[in-house]
Write a protein that holds these residues in place. Sequence first.
Motif, PDB file in Angstrom:
ATOM      1  N   ILE A  42       0.544 -13.985  14.115  1.00 44.33           N
ATOM      2  CA  ILE A  42       1.102 -12.572  13.983  1.00 44.33           C
ATOM      3  C   ILE A  42       1.476 -12.205  12.801  1.00 44.33           C
ATOM      4  O   ILE A  42       2.560 -13.032  12.189  1.00 44.33           O
ATOM      5  CB  ILE A  42       2.008 -12.351  14.973  1.00 44.33           C
ATOM      6  N   SER A  43       1.237 -11.209  12.111  1.00 43.40           N
ATOM      7  CA  SER A  43       1.582 -10.923  10.742  1.00 43.40           C
ATOM      8  C   SER A  43       1.861  -9.461  10.618  1.00 43.40           C
ATOM      9  O   SER A  43       1.133  -8.514  11.147  1.00 43.40           O
ATOM     10  CB  SER A  43       0.537 -11.390   9.484  1.00 43.40           C
ATOM     11  N   ASN A  44       2.412  -9.051   9.557  1.00 43.35           N
ATOM     12  CA  ASN A  44       2.700  -7.665   9.049  1.00 43.35           C
ATOM     13  C   ASN A  44       1.393  -7.037   8.688  1.00 43.35           C
ATOM     14  O   ASN A  44       0.643  -7.615   7.818  1.00 43.35           O
ATOM     15  CB  ASN A  44       3.650  -7.551   8.193  1.00 43.35           C
ATOM     16  N   GLN A  45       1.025  -5.856   8.981  1.00 46.95           N
ATOM     17  CA  GLN A  45      -0.213  -5.105   8.492  1.00 46.95           C
ATOM     18  C   GLN A  45       0.085  -4.421   7.134  1.00 46.95           C
ATOM     19  O   GLN A  45      -0.754  -4.524   6.324  1.00 46.95           O
ATOM     20  CB  GLN A  45      -0.413  -4.013   9.551  1.00 46.95           C
ATOM     21  N   THR A  46       1.132  -3.911   6.991  1.00 47.70           N
ATOM     22  CA  THR A  46       1.359  -2.908   5.590  1.00 47.70           C
ATOM     23  C   THR A  46       2.361  -3.615   4.789  1.00 47.70           C
ATOM     24  O   THR A  46       3.247  -4.504   5.249  1.00 47.70           O
ATOM     25  CB  THR A  46       1.982  -1.447   5.832  1.00 47.70           C
ATOM     26  N   THR A  47       2.263  -3.405   3.369  1.00 50.07           N
ATOM     27  CA  THR A  47       3.100  -4.166   2.683  1.00 50.07           C
ATOM     28  C   THR A  47       3.746  -3.211   1.679  1.00 50.07           C
ATOM     29  O   THR A  47       4.483  -3.679   0.697  1.00 50.07           O
ATOM     30  CB  THR A  47       2.003  -4.965   1.528  1.00 50.07           C
ATOM     31  N   LEU A  48       3.516  -2.059   1.442  1.00 50.96           N
ATOM     32  CA  LEU A  48       4.162  -1.049   0.627  1.00 50.96           C
ATOM     33  C   LEU A  48       5.074   0.148   1.426  1.00 50.96           C
ATOM     34  O   LEU A  48       4.620   0.368   2.385  1.00 50.96           O
ATOM     35  CB  LEU A  48       3.114  -0.324  -0.096  1.00 50.96           C
ATOM     36  N   GLY A  49       6.102   0.277   0.842  1.00 52.32           N
ATOM     37  CA  GLY A  49       7.129   1.159   1.321  1.00 52.32           C
ATOM     38  C   GLY A  49       8.210   0.670   2.171  1.00 52.32           C
ATOM     39  O   GLY A  49       9.104   1.429   2.662  1.00 52.32           O
ATOM     40  N   GLU A  50       8.284  -0.577   2.363  1.00 58.92           N
ATOM     41  CA  GLU A  50       9.420  -1.381   2.877  1.00 58.92           C
ATOM     42  C   GLU A  50       9.757  -2.562   2.187  1.00 58.92           C
ATOM     43  O   GLU A  50       8.804  -2.859   1.398  1.00 58.92           O
ATOM     44  CB  GLU A  50       9.003  -1.943   4.408  1.00 58.92           C
ATOM     45  N   SER A  51      11.090  -2.783   1.936  1.00 62.00           N
ATOM     46  CA  SER A  51      11.287  -3.796   1.233  1.00 62.00           C
ATOM     47  C   SER A  51      10.989  -5.203   2.165  1.00 62.00           C
ATOM     48  O   SER A  51      10.468  -5.146   3.211  1.00 62.00           O
ATOM     49  CB  SER A  51      12.863  -4.216   0.962  1.00 62.00           C
TER      50      SER A  51
ATOM     51  N   THR B 162       6.069   2.252  -9.070  1.00 64.60           N
ATOM     52  CA  THR B 162       5.871   3.064  -7.761  1.00 64.60           C
ATOM     53  C   THR B 162       4.934   2.191  -6.825  1.00 64.60           C
ATOM     54  O   THR B 162       5.283   2.314  -5.523  1.00 64.60           O
ATOM     55  CB  THR B 162       5.145   4.251  -7.765  1.00 64.60           C
ATOM     56  N   LEU B 163       4.047   1.362  -7.477  1.00 59.01           N
ATOM     57  CA  LEU B 163       2.921   0.873  -6.290  1.00 59.01           C
ATOM     58  C   LEU B 163       3.494  -0.739  -6.080  1.00 59.01           C
ATOM     59  O   LEU B 163       2.963  -1.447  -5.577  1.00 59.01           O
ATOM     60  CB  LEU B 163       1.808   0.984  -6.982  1.00 59.01           C
ATOM     61  N   GLY B 164       4.672  -1.034  -6.926  1.00 59.98           N
ATOM     62  CA  GLY B 164       4.840  -2.515  -6.754  1.00 59.98           C
ATOM     63  C   GLY B 164       4.094  -3.415  -7.457  1.00 59.98           C
ATOM     64  O   GLY B 164       3.416  -3.105  -8.498  1.00 59.98           O
TER      65      GLY B 164
ATOM     66  N   HIS C   6       7.128   1.673  -3.626  1.00 60.72           N
ATOM     67  CA  HIS C   6       7.645   0.286  -3.618  1.00 60.72           C
ATOM     68  C   HIS C   6       9.196   0.344  -3.422  1.00 60.72           C
ATOM     69  O   HIS C   6       9.950   1.114  -4.222  1.00 60.72           O
ATOM     70  CB  HIS C   6       7.085  -0.287  -4.761  1.00 60.72           C
ATOM     71  N   THR C   7       9.570  -0.388  -2.292  1.00 63.32           N
ATOM     72  CA  THR C   7      11.148  -0.394  -2.435  1.00 63.32           C
ATOM     73  C   THR C   7      11.563  -1.830  -2.309  1.00 63.32           C
ATOM     74  O   THR C   7      13.012  -2.118  -2.134  1.00 63.32           O
ATOM     75  CB  THR C   7      11.602   0.164  -1.147  1.00 63.32           C
ATOM     76  N   GLY C   8      10.576  -2.708  -2.728  1.00 59.22           N
ATOM     77  CA  GLY C   8      10.908  -4.199  -2.533  1.00 59.22           C
ATOM     78  C   GLY C   8      11.356  -4.750  -3.814  1.00 59.22           C
ATOM     79  O   GLY C   8      11.774  -4.271  -4.734  1.00 59.22           O
ATOM     80  N   LYS C   9      11.133  -6.276  -4.008  1.00 58.29           N
ATOM     81  CA  LYS C   9      11.471  -6.938  -5.224  1.00 58.29           C
ATOM     82  C   LYS C   9      10.856  -6.198  -6.475  1.00 58.29           C
ATOM     83  O   LYS C   9       9.729  -5.901  -6.508  1.00 58.29           O
ATOM     84  CB  LYS C   9      10.743  -8.346  -5.029  1.00 58.29           C
TER      85      LYS C   9
ATOM     86  N   THR D  73      -4.837  -2.889  -0.026  1.00 57.41           N
ATOM     87  CA  THR D  73      -3.898  -3.032   1.126  1.00 57.41           C
ATOM     88  C   THR D  73      -2.733  -4.126   0.978  1.00 57.41           C
ATOM     89  O   THR D  73      -1.943  -4.293   1.814  1.00 57.41           O
ATOM     90  CB  THR D  73      -4.968  -3.659   2.332  1.00 57.41           C
ATOM     91  N   ASN D  74      -2.795  -4.683  -0.236  1.00 58.63           N
ATOM     92  CA  ASN D  74      -1.843  -5.812  -0.485  1.00 58.63           C
ATOM     93  C   ASN D  74      -0.622  -5.382  -1.449  1.00 58.63           C
ATOM     94  O   ASN D  74       0.228  -5.924  -1.814  1.00 58.63           O
ATOM     95  CB  ASN D  74      -2.344  -7.196  -0.870  1.00 58.63           C
ATOM     96  N   LEU D  75      -0.820  -3.905  -2.034  1.00 54.36           N
ATOM     97  CA  LEU D  75       0.034  -3.390  -2.724  1.00 54.36           C
ATOM     98  C   LEU D  75       1.650  -3.363  -2.379  1.00 54.36           C
ATOM     99  O   LEU D  75       2.151  -3.617  -1.067  1.00 54.36           O
ATOM    100  CB  LEU D  75      -0.279  -1.681  -3.183  1.00 54.36           C
ATOM    101  N   GLY D  76       2.534  -3.245  -3.368  1.00 55.50           N
ATOM    102  CA  GLY D  76       3.977  -3.039  -3.036  1.00 55.50           C
ATOM    103  C   GLY D  76       4.469  -4.510  -2.989  1.00 55.50           C
ATOM    104  O   GLY D  76       4.617  -5.097  -4.027  1.00 55.50           O
ATOM    105  N   THR D  77       4.949  -5.125  -2.023  1.00 58.60           N
ATOM    106  CA  THR D  77       5.586  -6.205  -1.746  1.00 58.60           C
ATOM    107  C   THR D  77       4.342  -7.317  -2.070  1.00 58.60           C
ATOM    108  O   THR D  77       4.920  -8.502  -2.442  1.00 58.60           O
ATOM    109  CB  THR D  77       6.297  -6.520  -0.682  1.00 58.60           C
ATOM    110  N   GLY D  78       3.288  -7.407  -1.701  1.00 57.00           N
ATOM    111  CA  GLY D  78       2.034  -8.213  -1.975  1.00 57.00           C
ATOM    112  C   GLY D  78       2.501  -9.296  -0.807  1.00 57.00           C
ATOM    113  O   GLY D  78       1.926 -10.276  -1.021  1.00 57.00           O
TER     114      GLY D  78
END
Lengths: 168, 361
Positions: B221-230, B158-160, A111-114, B167-172
């Motif tokens: 149209i929307s983003n597919q992935t949510t983890l690994g990018e801000s 690490t997983l946000g 995770h690199t976001g908020k 599939t929604n992990l990270g930024t959600g």
Amino acid sequence: MASPLKCDLCPKTATVHLTQIVNNKIHKVDLCEACAQAKGVTDPSGFSLSDLLLKASLNPEAATDAMRCEHCGFTQNDFKKHGRFGCPHCYETFNSMVEPMLDNMHKGTNHTGKVPQKALDRKSLHDRLSALEGNLDQAIKAERYEDAARFRDEINQVKQAVGQKLTR
Amino acid sequence: MTIASLIASPSELTDTASSKCAIVLMTRIRLARNLAGNPFPGWAREAQRETVFEACRDALGASAQMKKGLNVAVSELSDLEKQILVERHLISRELSGAKAGAGVFISKDQTLSVMINEEDHLRIQVLRAGFQLKKTWNAINELDSALEEALDYAFSPTLGYLTACPTNLGTGMRASAMMHLPALVISNQMEKVVRAVNQLGMVVRGLFGEGSDASGSIFQISNQTTLGESEEEIIKRLGSVLNSIVEHEQNARAKLMESDAAKIFDKIGRAYGILQHSHMLSSGEAMNLLSLLRLGIDLGLFPDDSRSVIDRLFIEAQPGHVQQTSKTDLESNQRDSLRAERLRAEFAAFAKPNFTINSHN
């Protein structure tokens, strides 16, 4: 030449080597004849490497139904059925299963976001408070009253810092 | 605010001034959030869902953004009310079928909505008419930070943000735009576009999300992935994909006008005639006709300010909104007849198409 590759699923020598590109990433799987048959690899229409990767990531011995989230009772089989986890803690319980899934699913695995900074600060203050309260109890029991007074003062300080934000 | 007054009030989508970007109808961002230590809604027992519902309700009730908004449990909504909220993109179909402890908060201007106990404890959403990724992100970021004051989100370094579905992990975060792409549809290029967009890590869906059709040539149209990018990186990438789709649509329009203007004018002219005179219209057909008129407006055949009329009718032609204007329960063919009647009334006073002008769009 290096020693022959072992099958990803059993200790035999691998004779089937597969490479598939999923989401722009290369994934390689090495299997013995028997496992390849069993997983349907020889039947190209009914085969998905990502399914196999999910299963291969689990060490066969460890992958018993004993894996169960201690917080919510969720099991690995429940995930296969629902495709969703039971509670936030499941991500720790089933870490070995989640990690290889992420490669195929996301752009990265970190995770690199908020970051919910306020909630994290609150949690660390909360943890500090419970530690101090434990110390206070012990000091009182051991009749170390000077220490107890010090812990009490520290607790009051932390509580003041938290102000009214500490709700639980 | 009550559900009745919310439905009667103008919404962001039905009553905005004509947007500057004719091709992007709406921008929407949602964030998936969960409370630490609580099972996800799909796995929780009823009492646990109720506990989460109350905690979220208190936090939302205290937020400045939701002042004077609507706060309602799904169990208190009628089927028709739920359908109207789905048609306005304020709740999901999943929520409308949800079990005990599910509810929604909607801001007075209907740009913010927060679903409680859908797939995740919180699904925070902000939508804005037009192409407004940055503004939408700022608004949702602010609301999310306000809720964080009171709620302990489930989060891993690490997983946000931890979500029910990996599939929604990270930024959600799911950021999306609703796009009107009639020329790409008419010139059979959509399949190609969908494939290219998929390769860039974005997803194309119909008007009402997963599994819905693309009536009216409207796509999400929307983003597919949510983890690994801000969040900012995802939004920037989506923005550039959207810009390139806008460009392709504009090129397709220019090409159609060059090679086959008569065919396009014929389609638009016929759509205008049907909208003025038909007596039976299904929602799918109405969407397609309205879509052609919107294309006509973009090409300069109708005055620019009529675009907001079409955008409002895109929503008001949906089954729930048609049903709502009748006092009795309607069968589908009665609804088609009432829809045609309402559209006849709307188009009786609509400007006539001006086919003589030479469009450069």
